[in-house]
Every structure is written in structure tokens, then in C-alpha cells.
Design an enzyme around this catalytic site. Structure first.
Site, PDB file in Angstrom:
ATOM      1  N   ASP A 240       0.829  -1.199   0.000  1.00 26.88           N
ATOM      2  CA  ASP A 240       0.000   0.000   0.000  1.00 26.88           C
ATOM      3  C   ASP A 240       0.871   1.261   0.000  1.00 26.88           C
ATOM      4  O   ASP A 240       1.878   1.323   0.711  1.00 26.88           O
ATOM      5  CB  ASP A 240      -0.866  -0.026   1.270  1.00 26.88           C
ATOM      6  CG  ASP A 240      -1.834   1.131   1.342  1.00 26.88           C
ATOM      7  OD1 ASP A 240      -2.751   1.172   0.520  1.00 26.88           O
ATOM      8  OD2 ASP A 240      -1.668   1.990   2.227  1.00 26.88           O
ATOM      9  N   GLU A 309       1.564  -0.517  -5.106  1.00 31.76           N
ATOM     10  CA  GLU A 309       0.575   0.498  -5.485  1.00 31.76           C
ATOM     11  C   GLU A 309       1.356   1.717  -5.964  1.00 31.76           C
ATOM     12  O   GLU A 309       1.756   2.569  -5.173  1.00 31.76           O
ATOM     13  CB  GLU A 309      -0.328   0.872  -4.308  1.00 31.76           C
ATOM     14  CG  GLU A 309      -1.456   1.789  -4.757  1.00 31.76           C
ATOM     15  CD  GLU A 309      -2.127   2.566  -3.631  1.00 31.76           C
ATOM     16  OE1 GLU A 309      -3.244   3.043  -3.845  1.00 31.76           O
ATOM     17  OE2 GLU A 309      -1.535   2.724  -2.546  1.00 31.76           O
TER      18      GLU A 309
END
Ligand code: GLC
Ligand code: CA
Length: 599
Positions: A240, A309
Site C-alpha cells: 500500500d 501500489e
């Protein structure tokens, strides 16, 4: 916003997929009963399916999806042909950011299940050749994590340096944040802490304090987390906000982005927009990625994949994420293709070609949809760019084009639950219904991300088969469930679901579509995106996608590509289309797709 492509697409709510073209289709080869055992590069050209666990399948009637619910749907995922599932965070969390605020990295949130449920899910998935990929949030924790509680308790505790603490700036005798950095989720990125008499930095919500990645103990603690979950059987991590780990050591102000009047632009939250040159994509992150890769390679026998990401603006930035010696991420997300957000043939051609030729052999990971952005129906805008209803006349045609680009390209394909049945974005229509805090804060300009997180539509029964009859689900079920659902689409051979299944089967079983190189064709054509896939064994396949609402006819000459033969064996085409006889003339209906093998 820097990480989450903030695409403002206004979608009026509308229903049903009636009026779809119905016609016979070419049968694709059946998915092989058993796939090759997971090798160290099992993720190359694989299909990865993102599940938002709250919204996939509820097994205990509380209106929230859970792990046992996912386990009960594994046969469906196997039939679809997915190789791995990425679960967005299921760790214990106060759920301010629905799991992206983690308070215990070693456990499972009770609303999703137990560690035993998790182990059963891993084992059941493995029996079906499906791997489990965990979301790993390295940039920040929850403010309820014991690490942060300790760190904020004093300036001298053992974890005092684990987060980004700064003294205030004093202006005219008044306390001010250290600089102008803004949170992606609105307001200053600095929060005053009365106990420490200092500010802490939070790129996201106030409840998500950023960790200090210059601290070796933080690094070690997080690598331990990765090792722990590898020991529990996961085959990869989705990292993330991975480009956010570091900030400018000098705390310099970021430059404002000027609007047409020369004044700073104002965003949906009322903040002056800044360019994130001091808080995003700093070179220090590469050191962390190398260390993490060493840790996961060692613990996972080189079988664990690291997915990033990575919202980046250039192919050069993306290439750097693989590491100079292929020693960082195996699969940084390529957001430069899927988030073009309009049917611009030239731009798609250029970006896909960049991924094929500009990554030094790194494997591209294409993605069109996730839990942070409107679903693929965002591509459906009227001629003047005016939004159309979610299930407008070309909804399914557009979905087929997007799926063809995703699965017939030389890439690893990342898809989002519900894409395969054509679920449309369904944002809340009233502020009081919004669950995502950014939608509450940004209403009405920013409606938040609820629209792409609605429950999976399994059937036309109560609660769309997602939960038990009559239960209030955590987000409402879109009205479209009556016709847009798995059960109905199973029965319709021309449905979006069957289109996805056939494409995925081709990606797995056809050597050119599985691993063949990708060469753009007819590069001056402004209406149809066409490309060639050429396998090492000589098999050649052409793919043509009409990016317009008008019929088009294309013609190919493959002599320059060293491909002999002008005949075609159709592998897949839009329902109702006429089969071409040769590459000299391939007719495509509005948003039509044709895939054929050269004979
Ligand atoms: C990522 C996630 C998003 C989350 C944010 C903060 O962008 O995809 O859902 O809100 O990070 O963790
Ligand atoms: Ca539940």
C-alpha cells in the site's frame, strides 16, 4: 490527491443491462483442469483478482463480508481462472479507513474471521491452485496501534522515534505546523499531539500516523510482519502507498499548483493544491524495497511476489520500481494504461508499447479498477464528455473492449471483483448515506469511494445472495442486481461473465496470448487499437478493438512482422459480429473486438 487517481465522473443511477446485443460466440478452449505447479515466476502473465472482503460474501449474516464467505466462493474463482486473490486489509483495525488503519499486524479482525479461518482459506485456495496475497500497509499504522500509543506517550520512550514527530513552527508567538504539506484526505498533514507537545505527520487520515522509515527498528519490525505471513502461507504482498514511505528530510514547503487565475488551485476539500515533490516517490524508498525483497525471497524461497501500489507519471519512474538489478518489486502496478480514462487510441498504443519495450524486461501489471476509483463504466462518457447513465447503451461493449486490452495484452492482469459481471459504480446520492470519510468531508465534490465498494451481486434473490435475506448490508446493494448478477450471467452465453471467462482461458492456454511478444499494428489508425501477439513457437494472433461507437473496417499486412499467412481462425469476437475471411478485411461493430489466429 497524489496516490488515488481522483477521477470525477458523475454517474446518474440507472438500471439493467437490457438491449445488449445477443449473438453466437466462438468457443474458447476450456481452462485446463490443473495448472502448472507454482514456480518462482508463477505470477508472470497470471490473473490476479482483488477482493474487498467487506463486500464479497457475508457468511454469518452481519451484513459484512468475511473470510468464510470468500472460502465458499473459491469454486467460482477457480472457474473464472484466477491464479491469486489479493485481499485488501483484514487485520484488526478501528476501520476508519476500512482496514487501511491497522492496529495489529499479526492477527485477523474478528469481523472477518479468525486465524483458523484464514488458514482454512489459504489451504482451500491452494487446492484450487489459487494463491493468497495480503495487503501490507507499510507507510502508516492506526493511531490505535500499540506502537503509536507508546510512541506518542513521551519523547523518551523506546518507540519515540518510530513516527514522524516534529516541533511546531512559531509564527508571531503562535504554534503552526512545520510546513504546508497537505493530507491526501483533506486538511493539513500535521496533527498536534498534546502529550508530546509536537506534531505528527499523516499523509492520510489523522488516525493514520506515518511511520518513520529512517528508523532501522521500524524496518525490522515490518520485515518481520512479512515473514510472519509468509509462514502462514501467503504467496505475495500488495504494498500500500509504497511511494510514500519517505519525506524530504529538510521539511521544505511543497509548491502550489496554480489555477487559471494564477492563484493556487483549490481541491474538493477546500485545500490549496500542492505538487508532491517532497512527499512522494523519494529515492530512499528503493533501499527499503531491496531489503524487503531480500527478506521475502529468503523466507518464501523466491516464490513470493511483491506488488506495488505505484501511481507514477512516467515509464522511467515505473521501471525504477523493478530495481536496477531486478531486486525490488516484481510487479509495480502500471496505472499509466488503465487510468487513461478515455478511449484515446494513440495514447493507449503509446503506453502499452512503453510497457512492452520500456521496462527492461520487467513484467507489466495492467489494472483498470480497484477499490479507490470509479469502476470501468467511467470510460462511458458521451461524445462531448458528458456523463451517461452507468448502464448506457454501450456499457457491455465498452466492458468487452477494456477486458480485451487487459487480458489479451502481454501483461499480468489485475482485476477487481464485480468487473467480470459488469457491475457499475453506484455512488451514494445523499450525504447521510456516505460511509467513506473522504466522501463525508468532500461532499458533494468528492463523494468518496463507496460507489466502487458495493456488495458483490451473486443472484437476483434477497441481498443479491451477498448476505442473508433481509439483513442490512454495510453498503446498500445497487438496484441493478436484479439483472446484473452472476446467476443470470451464467445462463446467458453472451454475458460479460462469459466474455471474461473466455478471455482468461485464452490468456492461459493460447501460447501467443499467454506469453507472446506484443507489437502494435496499424499505428496511424485513430479509431481502432490493433496489436499482434507472437509466440516463440511461431503462433501469431491479432487483436483489434474498436474504440469508437461507429463501425470500422481494418486491414492488416504482417509481412514486416515476419508473419506469413493471411487467413484467420477466430478465437473470440463480440457477439453478433461477422467472421472475417482474411486479414485484408476485418469488420468491427461499435466498440467491437476481434481476436484471431493467423493461418
Ligand atoms: C491506498 C489504499 C486506499 C487507502 C490509502 C491509505 O491508496 O488503496 O484505499 O485509503 O492507501 O492507506
Ligand atoms: Ca460477516
Amino acid at each position: 490527491m497524489k496516490k488515488i487517481g481522483s477521477i470525477l465522473v458523475l454517474l446518474s443511477s440507472a438500471l439493467c443491462g437490457t438491449g445488449r446485443p445477443m449473438a453466437a460466440q466462438q468457443a474458447a478452449p476450456a481452462v485446463e483442469a490443473s495448472r502448472a505447479a507454482k514456480s518462482t515466476s508463477w505470477w508472470k502473465n497470471a490473473v490476479i483478482y482483488e477482493i474487498y472482503p467487506r463486500s464479497f460474501q457475508d457468511s454469518n449474516g452481519d451484513g459484512i463480508g468475511d473470510l468464510n464467505g470468500i472460502a465458499s466462493r473459491l469454486d467460482y474463482l477457480q472457474e473464472l481462472g484466477v491464479d491469486a486473490i489479493w485481499l485488501t486489509p483484514i487485520y484488526p483495525s478501528p476501520q476508519v479507513d476500512f482496514g487501511y488503519d491497522i492496529s495489529d499486524y499479526a492477527a485477523i479482525d474478528l469481523q472477518y474471521g479468525t486465524l483458523d479461518d484464514f488458514s482454512r482459506l489459504v489451504a482451500a485456495a491452494k487446492r484450487r491452485n489459487i494463491g493468497i496475497i495480503m495487503d501490507l500497509v507499510l507507510n502508516h499504522t492506526s493511531d490505535q496501534d500499540p506502537w503509536f500509543k507508546e510512541s506518542s506517550s513521551s519523547r523518551t520512550n523506546p518507540r519515540a522515534g518510530w513516527y514522524m514527530w516534529r516541533d511546531p513552527k512559531i509564527v508571531d508567538g503562535h504554534r503552526q505546523p512545520p510546513n504546508n504539506w497537505v493530507s491526501d484526505f483533506g486538511g493539513s498533514a500535521w496533527q498536534w499531539d498534546p502529550a508530546r507537545q509536537q506534531y505528527y505527520y499523516h499523509e492520510f487520515y489523522v488516525q493514520q500516523p506515518d511511520l518513520n522509515w529512517n528508523n532501522p527498528q521500524v524496518r525490522k519490525a515490518m520485515y518481520d510482519v512479512a515473514r510472519l505471513w509468509i509462514g502462514r502461507g501467503v504467496v505475495g504482498f500488495r504494498l500500500d502507498a509504497i511511494t510514500s514511505l519517505f519525506e524530504d528530510p529538510l521539511d521544505r514547503d511543497e509548491p502550489y499548483i496554480p489555477g487559471p487565475d494564477g492563484q493556487p488551485r483549490i481541491d474538493a476539500y477546500g485545500d490549496k493544491e500542492v505538487e508532491n515533490i517532497y512527499t512522494d516517490n523519494l529515492p530512499e524508498e528503493h533501499g527499503v524495497l531491496r531489503e524487503l525483497r531480500q527478506a521475502t525471497d529468503a523466507a518464501g524461497g523466491h516464490r513470493v511476489v511483491l506488488i506495488g501500489e505505484t501511481y507514477l507519471n512516467s515509464i522511467d519512474d515505473l521501471r525504477r520500481m523493478y530495481g536496477a538489478n531486478n531486486d525490488e518489486l516484481q510487479l509495480p502496478m502500471d496505472m499509466q494504461v488503465g487510468f487513461i480514462n478515455k478511449f484515446d487510441v494513440a495514447l493507449f498504443r503509446r503506453r502499452i508499447n512503453e510497457a512492452e519495450t520500456g521496462l527492461d524486461g520487467g513484467q507489466p501489471l495492467f489494472v483498470f479498477d480497484n477499490h479507490d476509483n470509479p469502476r470501468w463504466d467511467r470510460y462511458q462518457t458521451g461524445a462531448a464528455g458528458a456523463p451517461q447513465s452507468a448502464y448506457g447503451p454501450h456499457h457491455d461493449d465498452i466492458g468487452r473492449v477494456i477486458a480485451a486490452v487487459l487480458f489479451a495484452s502481454h501483461d499480468t492482469a489485475l482485476m477487481y471483483y464485480g468487473d467480470e459481471i459488469g457491475m457499475a459504480t453506484t455512488p451514494p446520492t445523499r450525504k447521510q448515506d456516505v460511509r467513506d470519510p473522504i466522501g463525508i468531508r468532500g461532499w458533494p465534490r468528492e463523494k468518496g469511494r463507496d460507489g466502487e465498494r458495493t456488495p458483490m451481486q451473486w443472484n437476483a434473490g434477497p441481498d443479491a445472495g451477498f448476505s442473508s435475506a433481509g439483513v442490512k448490508t454495510w453498503l446498500p446493494i445497487p438496484e441493478s442486481y436484479k439483472t446484473v448478477n452472476v446467476a443470470a450471467e451464467e445462463r446467458d452465453p453472451d454475458s460479460m461473465l462469459h466474455w471474461y471467462r473466455r478471455l482468461i482461458a485464452l490468456k492461459k492456454n493460447d501460447s501467443a496470448l499467454h506469453e507472446g511478444e506484443e507489437i502494435m499494428l496499424n499505428t496511424a489508425d485513430g479509431h481502432v487499437l490493433s496489436w499482434l501477439r507472437k509466440a516463440a513457437n511461431g503462433e501469431a494472433v491479432i487483436v483489434a478493438c474498436n474504440f469508437t461507437g461507429q463501425p470500422q473496417t481494418v486491414s492488416f499486412d504482417l509481412s514486416a512482422q515476419g508473419v506469413g499467412g493471411t487467413g484467420l481462425k477466430t478465437l473470440l469476437m463480440t457477439p453478433g459480429a461477422r467472421e472475417p475471411q482474411s486479414i485484408a478485411s476485418v469488420r468491427l461493430g461499435p466498440y467491437g473486438v476481434y481476436i484471431g489466429q493467423i493461418r
